[in-house]
Design an enzyme around this catalytic site. Structure first.
Site, PDB file in Angstrom:
ATOM      1  N   ASN A   9       0.865  -1.183   0.000  1.00  0.00           N
ATOM      2  CA  ASN A   9       0.000   0.000   0.000  1.00  0.00           C
ATOM      3  C   ASN A   9       0.900   1.231   0.000  1.00  0.00           C
ATOM      4  OD1 ASN A   9      -1.804   2.037   0.512  1.00  0.00           O
ATOM      5  ND2 ASN A   9      -2.272   1.399   2.619  1.00  0.00           N
ATOM      6  N   TRP A  10       1.043   1.819  -1.165  1.00  0.00           N
ATOM      7  CA  TRP A  10       1.978   2.947  -1.289  1.00  0.00           C
ATOM      8  C   TRP A  10       1.455   4.233  -0.671  1.00  0.00           C
ATOM      9  CZ3 TRP A  10       4.502   3.059  -6.837  1.00  0.00           C
ATOM     10  CH2 TRP A  10       5.086   1.809  -7.099  1.00  0.00           C
ATOM     11  N   LYS A  11       0.179   4.275  -0.393  1.00  0.00           N
ATOM     12  CA  LYS A  11      -0.468   5.500   0.106  1.00  0.00           C
ATOM     13  C   LYS A  11      -0.185   6.661  -0.866  1.00  0.00           C
ATOM     14  CE  LYS A  11      -0.263   3.512   4.643  1.00  0.00           C
ATOM     15  NZ  LYS A  11      -0.202   3.672   6.095  1.00  0.00           N
ATOM     16  N   HIS A  96      -9.606   1.552   4.914  1.00  0.00           N
ATOM     17  CA  HIS A  96      -8.338   1.790   5.611  1.00  0.00           C
ATOM     18  C   HIS A  96      -8.574   2.798   6.733  1.00  0.00           C
ATOM     19  CE1 HIS A  96      -4.255   3.001   6.460  1.00  0.00           C
ATOM     20  NE2 HIS A  96      -3.875   1.874   5.898  1.00  0.00           N
ATOM     21  N   GLU A  98      -6.953   5.245   7.697  1.00  0.00           N
ATOM     22  CA  GLU A  98      -6.732   6.648   7.319  1.00  0.00           C
ATOM     23  C   GLU A  98      -7.975   7.205   6.618  1.00  0.00           C
ATOM     24  OE1 GLU A  98      -3.077   5.874   5.265  1.00  0.00           O
ATOM     25  OE2 GLU A  98      -2.166   5.380   7.197  1.00  0.00           O
ATOM     26  N   GLU A 168      -5.476  -4.383  10.744  1.00  0.00           N
ATOM     27  CA  GLU A 168      -4.450  -3.352  10.925  1.00  0.00           C
ATOM     28  C   GLU A 168      -4.739  -2.569  12.203  1.00  0.00           C
ATOM     29  OE1 GLU A 168      -2.495  -2.329   6.903  1.00  0.00           O
ATOM     30  OE2 GLU A 168      -4.211  -1.008   7.180  1.00  0.00           O
ATOM     31  N   GLY A 174       2.283   2.836  10.609  1.00  0.00           N
ATOM     32  CA  GLY A 174       3.231   3.926  10.396  1.00  0.00           C
ATOM     33  C   GLY A 174       3.940   4.383  11.660  1.00  0.00           C
ATOM     34  N   SER A 214       3.276  -1.532  10.421  1.00  0.00           N
ATOM     35  CA  SER A 214       4.734  -1.572  10.637  1.00  0.00           C
ATOM     36  C   SER A 214       5.337  -2.951  10.390  1.00  0.00           C
ATOM     37  CB  SER A 214       5.090  -1.055  12.036  1.00  0.00           C
ATOM     38  OG  SER A 214       4.670   0.291  12.171  1.00  0.00           O
ATOM     39  N   GLY A 235       2.735  -0.966   4.297  1.00  0.00           N
ATOM     40  CA  GLY A 235       2.763   0.445   3.935  1.00  0.00           C
ATOM     41  C   GLY A 235       4.187   0.902   3.660  1.00  0.00           C
ATOM     42  N   GLY A 236       4.797   1.562   4.655  1.00  0.00           N
ATOM     43  CA  GLY A 236       6.124   2.155   4.497  1.00  0.00           C
ATOM     44  C   GLY A 236       7.154   1.222   3.860  1.00  0.00           C
TER      45      GLY A 236
HETATM   46  P1  PGA Z   1       2.656   0.708   7.596  1.00  0.00           P
HETATM   47  O1  PGA Z   1       1.196   0.861   6.952  1.00  0.00           O
HETATM   48  O2  PGA Z   1       3.186  -0.615   7.110  1.00  0.00           O
HETATM   49  O3  PGA Z   1       3.438   1.869   7.094  1.00  0.00           O
HETATM   50  O4  PGA Z   1       2.467   0.695   9.068  1.00  0.00           O
HETATM   51  C1  PGA Z   1       0.353  -0.232   6.760  1.00  0.00           C
HETATM   52  C2  PGA Z   1      -0.951   0.242   6.165  1.00  0.00           C
HETATM   53  O5  PGA Z   1      -1.436   1.300   6.566  1.00  0.00           O
HETATM   54  O6  PGA Z   1      -1.529  -0.430   5.293  1.00  0.00           O
END
Ligand code: PGA
Length: 258
Positions: A9-11, A96, A98, A168, A174, A214, A235-236
């Site tokens: 997930n590149w966001k 998600h 966010e 999640e 993050g 994470s 994500g990251g």
């Molecule tokens: P993260 O994000 O790996 O950067 O914690 C995961 C996500 O939000 O899908």
């Protein structure tokens, strides 16, 4: 153990050129690995076509990070499931944390998005997870149960079988703070039990329940080794080819050892 799934997930990251480079680098690094693990890249909308073009020759498929709950028409600024399908996108992350936080997405909206994605033969990757205050007062199971029931349990068994769930915990997204493999396993087992009660043992066993928050090349192996953790939503750590491919390799290692 069934094959794992690793979704990046590149966001809202990367320039057009950087996105192109990353898609190519990941494609090159996984070429020839004969992966059992399903790999899905979810770049921002504007880069989806770069990814679907490459996906034709590469060992990954492509997902979006969101879609509209509406079919089409006067919905300024939105992207429909039908448009994604036409582009060759096969997965779509929805719900998600966010989006729940910044765009007030409710379980009801997520249910509508699930429906429209399924109508267009896309796989919804439905996110759930508690915030830290909820875990502190031991309400995390209750919260996740409500999210899953309200966004997914209206589905027929057949439709449900096309859905991927991502647990999640919001406090782990993050933040560099990961759920322990035991915490992840406990929640994944709980989610699988919910599925079993609603749809039966076979559907529960077949369901993909990914962990996100994470997850990185260092902790992926221990998380993926848990029997109810079917892979990761990353994500990251999906923004660097080496790191992301190391996570995919962790998934492969677990599969080969089991
Ligand atoms: P993260 O994000 O790996 O950067 O914690 C995961 C996500 O939000 O899908």
């Amino acid at each position: 153990m069934k094959p794992k799934m690793v979704i990046g997930n590149w966001k809202m990251n990367k320039s057009f050129e950087e996105a192109d480079d990353l898609i190519i680098a990941i494609g090159e690094q996984i070429a020839g690995l004969r992966l059992e693990t399903g790999v899905v890249l979810c770049p921002p909308f504007l880069y989806l076509e770069l990814a679907t073009d490459q996906a034709q020759e590469a060992d990954f498929t492509v997902g979006a990070q969101n879609c509209s709950e509406f079919k089409n028409g006067a919905v300024t600024g939105e992207i429909s499931a039908e448009m994604l399908a036409e582009l060759g996108v096969e997965f779509c992350i929805i719900g998600h944390s966010e989006r729940r936080k910044f765009f007030n997405e409710s379980n009801d909206t997520i249910a509508q998005k699930t429906n429209i994605l399924l109508e267009n033969q896309l796989v919804p990757v439905v996110c759930c997870g508690e915030v830290i205050e909820e875990r502190k007062v031991n309400r995390h199971f209750e919260v996740v149960e409500k999210q899953i029931k309200e966004s997914l349990f209206h589905l027929s068994k057949e439709d449900f079988e096309s859905v991927v769930i991502a647990y999640e915990p919001v406090w782990a997204i993050g933040t560099g703070e990961t759920a322990t493999p035991e915490q992840a396993e406990e929640m994944h087992a709980f989610i699988r039990q919910l599925i079993e009660k609603r749809y039966g043992t076979e559907t529960a066993y077949a369901a993909y329940i990914l962990y996100g928050g994470s997850c990185n090349a260092q902790n992926a192996l221990d998380l993926f080794a848990k029997p109810n953790v079917d892979g990761g939503l990353i994500g990251g750590a999906s923004l660097k080819a080496n790191e992301f491919v190391a996570i995919i390799e962790a998934a492969e290692t677990v599969i080969k050892e089991n």
